[in-house]
Design a protein around this motif. Structure first.
Motif, PDB file in Angstrom:
ATOM      1  N   GLN A  90       0.844  -1.138  -0.008  1.00  0.00           N
ATOM      2  CA  GLN A  90      -0.206   0.001  -0.122  1.00  0.00           C
ATOM      3  C   GLN A  90       0.849   1.229   0.102  1.00  0.00           C
ATOM      4  O   GLN A  90       0.465   2.485  -0.420  1.00  0.00           O
ATOM      5  CB  GLN A  90      -1.110   0.038   1.209  1.00  0.00           C
ATOM      6  N   SER A  91       2.184   1.156   0.426  1.00  0.00           N
ATOM      7  CA  SER A  91       2.860   2.242   0.716  1.00  0.00           C
ATOM      8  C   SER A  91       4.314   2.154   0.164  1.00  0.00           C
ATOM      9  O   SER A  91       4.699   1.206   0.697  1.00  0.00           O
ATOM     10  CB  SER A  91       2.968   2.929   2.186  1.00  0.00           C
ATOM     11  N   TYR A 119      -0.020   5.111  -1.780  1.00  0.00           N
ATOM     12  CA  TYR A 119       0.983   6.153  -1.737  1.00  0.00           C
ATOM     13  C   TYR A 119       2.390   5.833  -2.178  1.00  0.00           C
ATOM     14  O   TYR A 119       3.004   4.663  -2.047  1.00  0.00           O
ATOM     15  CB  TYR A 119       1.033   6.257  -0.008  1.00  0.00           C
ATOM     16  N   LEU A 120       2.703   6.812  -3.076  1.00  0.00           N
ATOM     17  CA  LEU A 120       4.125   6.549  -3.675  1.00  0.00           C
ATOM     18  C   LEU A 120       4.805   7.666  -3.621  1.00  0.00           C
ATOM     19  O   LEU A 120       4.436   8.890  -3.864  1.00  0.00           O
ATOM     20  CB  LEU A 120       3.866   6.071  -5.103  1.00  0.00           C
ATOM     21  N   ASN A 121       6.050   7.514  -2.693  1.00  0.00           N
ATOM     22  CA  ASN A 121       6.829   8.956  -2.563  1.00  0.00           C
ATOM     23  C   ASN A 121       8.241   8.694  -3.334  1.00  0.00           C
ATOM     24  O   ASN A 121       9.037   7.849  -2.861  1.00  0.00           O
ATOM     25  CB  ASN A 121       6.898   9.064  -1.047  1.00  0.00           C
ATOM     26  N   ILE A 122       8.926   9.564  -3.964  1.00  0.00           N
ATOM     27  CA  ILE A 122      10.073   9.385  -4.869  1.00  0.00           C
ATOM     28  C   ILE A 122      10.772  10.522  -4.334  1.00  0.00           C
ATOM     29  O   ILE A 122      10.226  11.847  -4.938  1.00  0.00           O
ATOM     30  CB  ILE A 122       9.693   9.302  -6.485  1.00  0.00           C
ATOM     31  N   LEU A 150      -3.707   4.402  -7.054  1.00  0.00           N
ATOM     32  CA  LEU A 150      -2.940   5.256  -6.339  1.00  0.00           C
ATOM     33  C   LEU A 150      -3.793   6.532  -5.948  1.00  0.00           C
ATOM     34  O   LEU A 150      -4.511   7.096  -6.693  1.00  0.00           O
ATOM     35  CB  LEU A 150      -1.893   5.800  -7.344  1.00  0.00           C
ATOM     36  N   HIS A 151      -3.605   7.062  -4.727  1.00  0.00           N
ATOM     37  CA  HIS A 151      -4.125   8.111  -3.907  1.00  0.00           C
ATOM     38  C   HIS A 151      -3.421   9.358  -4.192  1.00  0.00           C
ATOM     39  O   HIS A 151      -3.898  10.229  -4.115  1.00  0.00           O
ATOM     40  CB  HIS A 151      -4.914   7.734  -2.766  1.00  0.00           C
ATOM     41  N   HIS A 152      -2.021   9.038  -3.607  1.00  0.00           N
ATOM     42  CA  HIS A 152      -1.159  10.161  -3.205  1.00  0.00           C
ATOM     43  C   HIS A 152       0.161   9.776  -3.897  1.00  0.00           C
ATOM     44  O   HIS A 152       0.724   8.884  -3.549  1.00  0.00           O
ATOM     45  CB  HIS A 152      -1.124  10.056  -1.687  1.00  0.00           C
ATOM     46  N   LEU A 153       0.567  10.762  -4.650  1.00  0.00           N
ATOM     47  CA  LEU A 153       1.865  10.683  -5.312  1.00  0.00           C
ATOM     48  C   LEU A 153       2.755  11.887  -4.977  1.00  0.00           C
ATOM     49  O   LEU A 153       2.066  13.034  -5.132  1.00  0.00           O
ATOM     50  CB  LEU A 153       2.058  10.598  -6.964  1.00  0.00           C
ATOM     51  N   GLU A 169      -2.592   8.823 -12.615  1.00  0.00           N
ATOM     52  CA  GLU A 169      -3.640   9.356 -12.067  1.00  0.00           C
ATOM     53  C   GLU A 169      -3.693   9.091 -10.645  1.00  0.00           C
ATOM     54  O   GLU A 169      -3.469   7.950 -10.086  1.00  0.00           O
ATOM     55  CB  GLU A 169      -5.164   8.650 -12.634  1.00  0.00           C
ATOM     56  N   CYS A 170      -3.912  10.029  -9.703  1.00  0.00           N
ATOM     57  CA  CYS A 170      -4.282   9.988  -8.313  1.00  0.00           C
ATOM     58  C   CYS A 170      -4.851  11.253  -8.032  1.00  0.00           C
ATOM     59  O   CYS A 170      -5.245  12.007  -8.489  1.00  0.00           O
ATOM     60  CB  CYS A 170      -2.694  10.271  -7.774  1.00  0.00           C
ATOM     61  N   PHE A 171      -5.412  11.023  -6.528  1.00  0.00           N
ATOM     62  CA  PHE A 171      -6.308  12.099  -6.145  1.00  0.00           C
ATOM     63  C   PHE A 171      -5.365  13.529  -5.463  1.00  0.00           C
ATOM     64  O   PHE A 171      -6.009  14.302  -5.393  1.00  0.00           O
ATOM     65  CB  PHE A 171      -6.991  11.486  -4.670  1.00  0.00           C
ATOM     66  N   LEU A 172      -4.253  13.149  -4.983  1.00  0.00           N
ATOM     67  CA  LEU A 172      -3.386  14.003  -4.451  1.00  0.00           C
ATOM     68  C   LEU A 172      -2.029  13.984  -4.932  1.00  0.00           C
ATOM     69  O   LEU A 172      -1.243  12.953  -5.055  1.00  0.00           O
ATOM     70  CB  LEU A 172      -3.215  13.939  -3.115  1.00  0.00           C
TER      71      LEU A 172
END
Length: 185
Positions: A90-91, A119-122, A150-153, A169-172
């Protein structure tokens, strides 16, 4: 001796020694020999100096199917491990991997990737130039989205990065210090 109930594992190739950070010499050997228990849900790897991931990390779907959170920081490998087929992931946080230049089908690992990734953080990937956001389904016309849930990139300090063919595509969406994304998408 195995730790069957272990659900979080944080591995670091560095340790604090008074005023300086010291490297643990046999870290690559240690990591190759280590096989975490299947119960593991959270895995973080810091300071791995090897150019390729250990064998068990290339088979995470089979070895660690319960992973929910993965974080890779200060890893010197040239490619990301195949994380796309982890059924519960999920993260995902990917930070300071200076040798990774592109992310594509090996990372995705097959069909129906990242079904639960939200959640994906790069962060701080100065040489990352290309990240594929769709994969071919085998049909010449059909392409599949790599991040369907994906909700948050969040992407920061990746000055050369371009998502191909487009941003997922994502929400945030948070983008900071990523000129190519802002100019070219």
């Amino acid at each position: 001796h195995t730790c069957q109930q272990l659900n979080t594992l944080i591995l670091s190739g560095n340790y604090w020694n008074g005023d300086e950070v010291a490297n643990i010499a046999p870290y690559n050997v240690l990591l190759e020999k280590l096989v975490p228990p299947r119960s593991l849900e959270h895995f973080e790897l810091f300071g791995y100096q090897g150019s390729i991931f250990p064998e068990w990390m290339l088979n995470l779907t089979t070895i660690l199917p319960n992973l929910v959170h993965v974080e890779l920081t200060l890893v010197m490998c040239n490619h990301l491990p195949p994380l796309g087929q982890l059924p519960k992931l999920q993260s995902l946080v990917i930070k300071s991997l200076p040798n990774v230049k592109g992310v594509g089908e090996v990372f995705v690992g097959g069909s129906k990737p990242f079904l639960k990734l939200r959640y994906l953080n790069i962060i701080n990937m100065p040489n990352l130039e290309r990240w594929l956001t769709t994969i071919s389904t085998g049909d010449e016309v059909e392409c599949m989205c790599v991040f369907p849930s994906l909700h948050h990139l969040k992407v920061s300090e990746c000055p050369k990065l371009r998502f191909e063919p487009s941003l997922p595509e994502c929400f945030l969406l948070e983008i900071c210090a990523c000129d190519e994304i802002l100019l070219g998408q």
